[in-house]
Write an enzyme that holds these catalytic residues in place. Sequence first.
Site, PDB file in Angstrom:
ATOM      1  N   THR A 184      53.390  49.869  39.924  1.00 15.28           N
ATOM      2  CA  THR A 184      54.511  49.354  39.137  1.00 15.28           C
ATOM      3  C   THR A 184      55.252  48.265  39.887  1.00 15.28           C
ATOM      4  O   THR A 184      55.224  48.228  41.131  1.00 15.28           O
ATOM      5  CB  THR A 184      55.497  50.498  38.799  1.00 15.28           C
ATOM      6  OG1 THR A 184      56.482  50.029  37.891  1.00 15.28           O
ATOM      7  CG2 THR A 184      56.182  51.022  40.046  1.00 15.28           C
ATOM      8  N   ARG A 194      64.953  49.147  46.291  1.00 13.06           N
ATOM      9  CA  ARG A 194      64.901  50.415  45.536  1.00 13.06           C
ATOM     10  C   ARG A 194      63.454  50.884  45.393  1.00 13.06           C
ATOM     11  O   ARG A 194      62.575  50.127  45.026  1.00 13.06           O
ATOM     12  CB  ARG A 194      65.529  50.205  44.161  1.00 13.06           C
ATOM     13  CG  ARG A 194      65.427  51.406  43.211  1.00 13.06           C
ATOM     14  CD  ARG A 194      64.248  51.317  42.287  1.00 13.06           C
ATOM     15  NE  ARG A 194      64.244  52.347  41.258  1.00 13.06           N
ATOM     16  CZ  ARG A 194      63.240  52.556  40.398  1.00 13.06           C
ATOM     17  NH1 ARG A 194      62.165  51.800  40.456  1.00 13.06           N
ATOM     18  NH2 ARG A 194      63.319  53.510  39.501  1.00 13.06           N
ATOM     19  N   GLY A 196      61.059  53.546  43.370  1.00 12.67           N
ATOM     20  CA  GLY A 196      60.979  54.484  42.264  1.00 12.67           C
ATOM     21  C   GLY A 196      60.105  55.664  42.634  1.00 12.67           C
ATOM     22  O   GLY A 196      59.810  55.920  43.808  1.00 12.67           O
ATOM     23  N   ASP A 197      59.665  56.377  41.613  1.00 12.74           N
ATOM     24  CA  ASP A 197      58.819  57.548  41.836  1.00 12.74           C
ATOM     25  C   ASP A 197      57.361  57.189  42.095  1.00 12.74           C
ATOM     26  O   ASP A 197      56.619  57.994  42.664  1.00 12.74           O
ATOM     27  CB  ASP A 197      58.892  58.484  40.618  1.00 12.74           C
ATOM     28  CG  ASP A 197      58.447  57.797  39.331  1.00 12.74           C
ATOM     29  OD1 ASP A 197      58.718  56.583  39.164  1.00 12.74           O
ATOM     30  OD2 ASP A 197      57.844  58.471  38.478  1.00 12.74           O
ATOM     31  N   THR A 217      55.644  57.837  34.164  1.00 12.98           N
ATOM     32  CA  THR A 217      56.273  56.553  33.865  1.00 12.98           C
ATOM     33  C   THR A 217      57.707  56.844  33.429  1.00 12.98           C
ATOM     34  O   THR A 217      58.043  57.961  33.059  1.00 12.98           O
ATOM     35  CB  THR A 217      55.556  55.803  32.727  1.00 12.98           C
ATOM     36  OG1 THR A 217      55.593  56.617  31.553  1.00 12.98           O
ATOM     37  CG2 THR A 217      54.125  55.508  33.065  1.00 12.98           C
ATOM     38  N   GLY A 218      58.523  55.798  33.445  1.00 12.01           N
ATOM     39  CA  GLY A 218      59.898  55.975  32.996  1.00 12.01           C
ATOM     40  C   GLY A 218      60.864  55.870  34.152  1.00 12.01           C
ATOM     41  O   GLY A 218      60.565  55.219  35.163  1.00 12.01           O
ATOM     42  N   GLY A 220      62.192  56.504  37.286  1.00 11.06           N
ATOM     43  CA  GLY A 220      61.650  57.182  38.447  1.00 11.06           C
ATOM     44  C   GLY A 220      62.631  58.062  39.184  1.00 11.06           C
ATOM     45  O   GLY A 220      62.236  59.058  39.795  1.00 11.06           O
TER      46      GLY A 220
HETATM   47  N1  GLY Z   1      58.599  54.969  37.060  1.00 12.00           N
HETATM   48  C1  GLY Z   1      58.689  53.704  37.655  1.00 12.00           C
HETATM   49  C2  GLY Z   1      59.952  53.416  38.309  1.00 12.00           C
HETATM   50  O1  GLY Z   1      60.939  54.097  38.093  1.00 12.00           O
HETATM   51  O2  GLY Z   1      60.003  52.481  39.065  1.00 12.00           O
END
Ligand code: GLY
Length: 312
Positions: A184, A194, A196-197, A217-218, A220
Amino acid sequence: MIVVASTNGLTGIQESMNVLLSGGSAVDAVEAGIRIVEADPEEHSVGYGGYPNVLGQVELDAGIMDGTGLSAGSVGAMRGYTHAISVARQVMEKLPHVFLVSEGAERFAGEIGFQRRDLLTDAARTVWQQRLPRDPSGEVASDLAGRNDVWKLVEIATDPERTQGTVNFLAQDAAGNICAGVSTSGWAWKYPGRLGDSPIIGAGLYADSRFGAAACTGMGEMAIRAATAHSVVIYLKMGATLGEAGRRAMADLDDLGGRYLAQMSFIAIDGDGNHAGFSNGEDGTYIAMTAEMDEPEELARTHVPTKARWGM
Ligand code: GLY
C-alpha cells in the site's frame, strides 16, 4: 491451489495463478500478483502512482508472510522504490530481521539492486493539491514542509471515504503452503512516517499454513489496535469455522473506542483453501481463483457492521 485477493488485485490474480500452475510457491505467487498492482499508475493506493502523504511524498508499506515456518518480511514508509512487496520478501529471505523502515529500507533496496524511481505521478500530485486545505482566499496551503502545524492538516485533509486502499493477496500452493502479502501507499495525506497495518505482522497480515491466513484493507490503525489478521488465524486455530473466525475478528473492531473509526475489511482462507471476505462497509467484494477456473470470480464480502466516527 487458490489465490484470493482484494478486488483491486484483479490485474494481478491471473499471473499469480500462472505462477502456481507452473510449480511456483505460494510466496512466488503472492509476490507476482502484487508486483503487477504496484506497477499500475491507475491504482492510487499502491506503489507507483499511489497517493502521497500530506507533504506530497509517496511512502510505501508492504509485508509478506510465509505460513510454513512463519517467516515474514516488511518495509514501511519507504520512498523511491515501486516494488515494496519484493523488498519485503528480500528482508524475509536475506536478513536476520523482519521489518525495515524509511532510510534503512531504501538503503537495503538499493544495496540489493532495486532501481530508484519517483513514485509521484502527475495525476496523484493533482489530486493531492486539490485535497489540501485552502485558506480563505482559496489558495492551496503553501510551504507545507516549512510549517510546524502540519499535524493539524492531516485530520482536515484526510477523508475516510476517499483516501483508503491497499492490495491483499493470499495464495495456497500445490503443497498446501499458504502465503499472505499486502502492499500500500497507505492512508492518503497521512502524516510523514505514519505506518499503517500493511507491514505489521499480525495486524495487516498473518499466515499459518496449518490453519489459514488473513489480510486487511481499510483504516490500518484499527487493525493494529485489534491485531486483526492474527485474530482471524487464532480463531481458526481454536477451532472456529472461517465464517465464525471472520465475524469474531470483525466484532473485535467494535470494541475500539476513540475518535477515528472508519472502514475495515479483510479477506481470509482456512487450511483447506476455503475463502471468505468480511467488511464493516456494505457491498464490498473480493476476488478468488482456483486452478480449475479460467478467470477469477468476484464475491460479496460478509457485512459485519461496526461503529464509525471521525474526529468528533
Ligand atoms: N490499510 C492500509 C493503511 O491503513 O495504510
